[in-house]
Design an enzyme around this catalytic site. Structure first.
Site, PDB file in Angstrom:
ATOM      1  N   ALA A  64       0.875  -1.176   0.000  1.00 21.43           N
ATOM      2  CA  ALA A  64       0.000   0.000   0.000  1.00 21.43           C
ATOM      3  C   ALA A  64       0.906   1.217   0.000  1.00 21.43           C
ATOM      4  CB  ALA A  64      -0.877  -0.022   1.240  1.00 21.43           C
ATOM      5  N   GLY A 110       0.546  -4.853   1.080  1.00 20.77           N
ATOM      6  CA  GLY A 110      -0.659  -4.886   0.245  1.00 20.77           C
ATOM      7  C   GLY A 110      -0.425  -5.566  -1.099  1.00 20.77           C
ATOM      8  N   GLU A 113      -0.728  -9.148  -0.404  1.00 20.27           N
ATOM      9  CA  GLU A 113      -2.159  -9.382  -0.124  1.00 20.27           C
ATOM     10  C   GLU A 113      -2.954  -9.435  -1.428  1.00 20.27           C
ATOM     11  OE1 GLU A 113      -2.196  -6.127   2.818  1.00 20.27           O
ATOM     12  OE2 GLU A 113      -3.117  -7.553   4.191  1.00 20.27           O
TER      13      GLU A 113
HETATM   14  N1  DAK Z   1       4.600   3.110  -0.621  1.00 26.90           N
HETATM   15  C1  DAK Z   1       5.003   4.275  -1.179  1.00 26.90           C
HETATM   16  N2  DAK Z   1       6.138   4.407  -1.885  1.00 26.90           N
HETATM   17  C2  DAK Z   1       6.906   3.312  -2.035  1.00 26.90           C
HETATM   18  C3  DAK Z   1       6.570   2.056  -1.472  1.00 26.90           C
HETATM   19  C4  DAK Z   1       5.349   1.973  -0.731  1.00 26.90           C
HETATM   20  N3  DAK Z   1       4.918   0.831  -0.214  1.00 26.90           N
HETATM   21  N4  DAK Z   1       7.546   1.186  -1.771  1.00 26.90           N
HETATM   22  C5  DAK Z   1       8.450   1.850  -2.506  1.00 26.90           C
HETATM   23  N5  DAK Z   1       8.066   3.121  -2.677  1.00 26.90           N
HETATM   24  C6  DAK Z   1       8.755   4.189  -3.400  1.00 26.90           C
HETATM   25  C7  DAK Z   1       9.981   4.694  -2.625  1.00 26.90           C
HETATM   26  O1  DAK Z   1       9.584   5.634  -1.639  1.00 26.90           O
HETATM   27  C8  DAK Z   1      10.766   5.320  -3.761  1.00 26.90           C
HETATM   28  O2  DAK Z   1      10.151   6.545  -4.124  1.00 26.90           O
HETATM   29  P1  DAK Z   1      11.001   7.906  -4.308  1.00 26.90           P
HETATM   30  O3  DAK Z   1      11.642   8.158  -3.004  1.00 26.90           O
HETATM   31  O4  DAK Z   1      11.979   7.554  -5.417  1.00 26.90           O
HETATM   32  O5  DAK Z   1       9.956   8.905  -4.707  1.00 26.90           O
HETATM   33  C9  DAK Z   1      10.506   4.361  -4.942  1.00 26.90           C
HETATM   34  O6  DAK Z   1       9.314   3.662  -4.610  1.00 26.90           O
HETATM   35  C10 DAK Z   1      11.623   3.341  -5.137  1.00 26.90           C
HETATM   36  O7  DAK Z   1      11.814   2.671  -3.899  1.00 26.90           O
HETATM   37  P2  DAK Z   1      13.265   2.531  -3.204  1.00 26.90           P
HETATM   38  O8  DAK Z   1      14.172   3.641  -3.630  1.00 26.90           O
HETATM   39  O9  DAK Z   1      13.038   2.314  -1.766  1.00 26.90           O
HETATM   40  O10 DAK Z   1      13.788   1.183  -3.925  1.00 26.90           O
HETATM   41  P3  DAK Z   1      14.821   0.131  -3.313  1.00 26.90           P
HETATM   42  O11 DAK Z   1      15.140  -0.789  -4.442  1.00 26.90           O
HETATM   43  O12 DAK Z   1      15.947   0.820  -2.582  1.00 26.90           O
HETATM   44  O13 DAK Z   1      13.992  -0.669  -2.214  1.00 26.90           O
HETATM   45  C11 DAK Z   1      12.028  -1.830  -1.372  1.00 26.90           C
HETATM   46  C12 DAK Z   1      12.886  -1.478  -2.588  1.00 26.90           C
HETATM   47  C13 DAK Z   1      10.768  -2.554  -1.863  1.00 26.90           C
HETATM   48  C14 DAK Z   1      12.824  -2.793  -0.448  1.00 26.90           C
HETATM   49  C15 DAK Z   1      11.683  -0.539  -0.572  1.00 26.90           C
HETATM   50  O14 DAK Z   1      11.121   0.377  -1.504  1.00 26.90           O
HETATM   51  C16 DAK Z   1      10.707  -0.761   0.521  1.00 26.90           C
HETATM   52  O15 DAK Z   1      11.063  -1.236   1.611  1.00 26.90           O
HETATM   53  N6  DAK Z   1       9.453  -0.363   0.262  1.00 26.90           N
HETATM   54  C17 DAK Z   1       8.394  -0.454   1.255  1.00 26.90           C
HETATM   55  C18 DAK Z   1       7.952  -1.882   1.370  1.00 26.90           C
HETATM   56  C19 DAK Z   1       6.891  -1.996   2.419  1.00 26.90           C
HETATM   57  O16 DAK Z   1       7.131  -1.809   3.621  1.00 26.90           O
HETATM   58  N7  DAK Z   1       5.743  -2.373   1.936  1.00 26.90           N
HETATM   59  C20 DAK Z   1       4.638  -2.685   2.802  1.00 26.90           C
HETATM   60  C21 DAK Z   1       3.885  -1.448   2.969  1.00 26.90           C
HETATM   61  S1  DAK Z   1       2.741  -1.602   4.238  1.00 26.90           S
HETATM   62  C22 DAK Z   1      -4.289  -0.102   4.506  1.00 26.90           C
HETATM   63  C23 DAK Z   1      -4.449  -1.449   4.411  1.00 26.90           C
HETATM   64  C24 DAK Z   1      -3.344  -2.225   4.251  1.00 26.90           C
HETATM   65  C25 DAK Z   1      -2.099  -1.644   4.233  1.00 26.90           C
HETATM   66  C26 DAK Z   1      -1.991  -0.294   4.362  1.00 26.90           C
HETATM   67  C27 DAK Z   1      -3.062   0.487   4.501  1.00 26.90           C
HETATM   68  N8  DAK Z   1      -5.367   0.742   4.701  1.00 26.90           N
HETATM   69  C28 DAK Z   1      -6.663   0.137   4.749  1.00 26.90           C
HETATM   70  C29 DAK Z   1      -5.199   2.151   4.766  1.00 26.90           C
HETATM   71  C30 DAK Z   1      -0.958  -2.419   3.987  1.00 26.90           C
HETATM   72  C31 DAK Z   1       0.228  -1.844   4.296  1.00 26.90           C
HETATM   73  C32 DAK Z   1       1.370  -2.093   3.482  1.00 26.90           C
HETATM   74  O17 DAK Z   1       1.342  -2.541   2.372  1.00 26.90           O
END
Ligand code: DAK
Length: 258
Positions: A64, A110, A113
């Site tokens: 997400a 997400g 998911e």
């Molecule tokens: N959200 C927003 N931006 C994201 C993102 C994310 N999940 N994942 C990556 N990006 C963005 C980064 O911020 C970066 O953007 P800029 O800074 O260049 O503008 C761009 O994508 C490239 O990412 P990185 O520079 O970080 O790339 P790397 O190769 O260094 O790293 C990575 C890749 C996948 C390991 C890293 O990007 C990372 O850790 N990303 C986050 C992964 C994460 O934690 N995903 C789970 C998110 S929590 C909800 C219901 C469910 C959920 C949420 C809300 N509601 C009902 C409201 C579920 C939550 C989740 O999914």
């Protein structure tokens, strides 16, 4: 559609999430576009199977959109989890045509998911799968606690969720989280091959089969409600503010565990 590409060939709809510069992170706009598209494809008699994949070389969907939900409060978090589950994730699982996730890189939070709400999963060798939400001070909120547990069992689900760790495609195959692993070049061919086999069968029978297999899990669906409540509660914690701030500031979180 701004964030989704669609191609339909020989009864197979290829739906590509297209925000590669943000690793195809799911923002509200994308969720809404995908939700509307699923309705259309479900009603389109010429479409027999769907393949979902991500644009670019790195990600299926990296989660997400953290930047979008970082400022939500408890009520907004709870409501969004409930809306997201029905608007997209349940809708996908309840489609009357098989949906295949072609996981071409990161499938996190997400994103995993979304892949788990599909009926069949194929991953390539660079895929990394995980539910890293607790590293942000939140829990999976789009059905992940339920669907992961169903697919891999409670022990492996709890390990993945509580460590916030990622597994590679071969490990995911061993866990039963994906059905096949291919090279990056062969991923779409494998997904298309499965979709083609599906498209040769009776669509009416397949719709009934999907309905019947889903019913195996419907007796105890209360976990989804529990997940929504628990997910909403996380939005009121200092750990959630710290976790999402740390992601945006590109630093490690310093949790107070409150
Ligand atoms: N959200 C927003 N931006 C994201 C993102 C994310 N999940 N994942 C990556 N990006 C963005 C980064 O911020 C970066 O953007 P800029 O800074 O260049 O503008 C761009 O994508 C490239 O990412 P990185 O520079 O970080 O790339 P790397 O190769 O260094 O790293 C990575 C890749 C996948 C390991 C890293 O990007 C990372 O850790 N990303 C986050 C992964 C994460 O934690 N995903 C789970 C998110 S929590 C909800 C219901 C469910 C959920 C949420 C809300 N509601 C009902 C409201 C579920 C939550 C989740 O999914």
């Amino acid at each position: 559609m701004k964030n989704i590409l669609l191609e339909i060939n020989n009864g197979i709809a290829v739906v590509t999430l297209n925000r590669p510069d943000q690793l195809n992170a799911l923002n509200r706009e994308t969720i809404s576009e995908l939700s509307g598209l699923l309705d259309e494809l479900n009603n389109n008699k010429n479409v027999r199977a769907l393949i979902l994949t991500g644009a670019g070389e790195k990600a299926f969907v990296a989660g997400a959109d953290i930047k979008e939900f970082a400022h939500f409060n408890i009520e907004e978090g709870r409501a969004l989890s409930a809306d997201g589950q029905t608007e997209l994730f349940d809708k996908l699982e309840n489609m009357s045509k098989p949906c295949i996730a072609a996981i071409n890189g990161y499938a996190l939070g997400g994103g995993l998911e979304l892949a788990m709400a599909c009926h069949i999963r194929v991953a390539n060798t660079i895929a990394k799968l995980g539910l890293p939400e607790v590293s942000l001070g939140v829990i999976p909120g789009y059905g992940g606690t339920q669907r992961l547990t169903r697919l891999v069992g409670m022990g492996k689900a709890l390990e993945m969720i509580c460590t916030a760790g990622m597994i590679d495609a071969d490990e995911a195959l061993k866990w039963g989280l994906v059905n096949h692993v291919t090279t990056p070049e062969e991923l779409m061919a494998k997904a298309t091959d499965i979709a083609t086999k599906i498209s040769r069968q009776s669509g009416a029978a397949i719709a009934q089969a999907l309905h019947a297999v889903r019913a195996a899990y419907q007796a105890n669906n209360g976990g989804f409600t529990a997940e929504i409540e628990a997910f909403g509660a996380c939005f009121g914690t200092p750990d959630f503010i710290e976790g999402t701030s740390a992601f945006m500031e590109r630093r490690k979180p310093d949790f107070s565990n409150k």
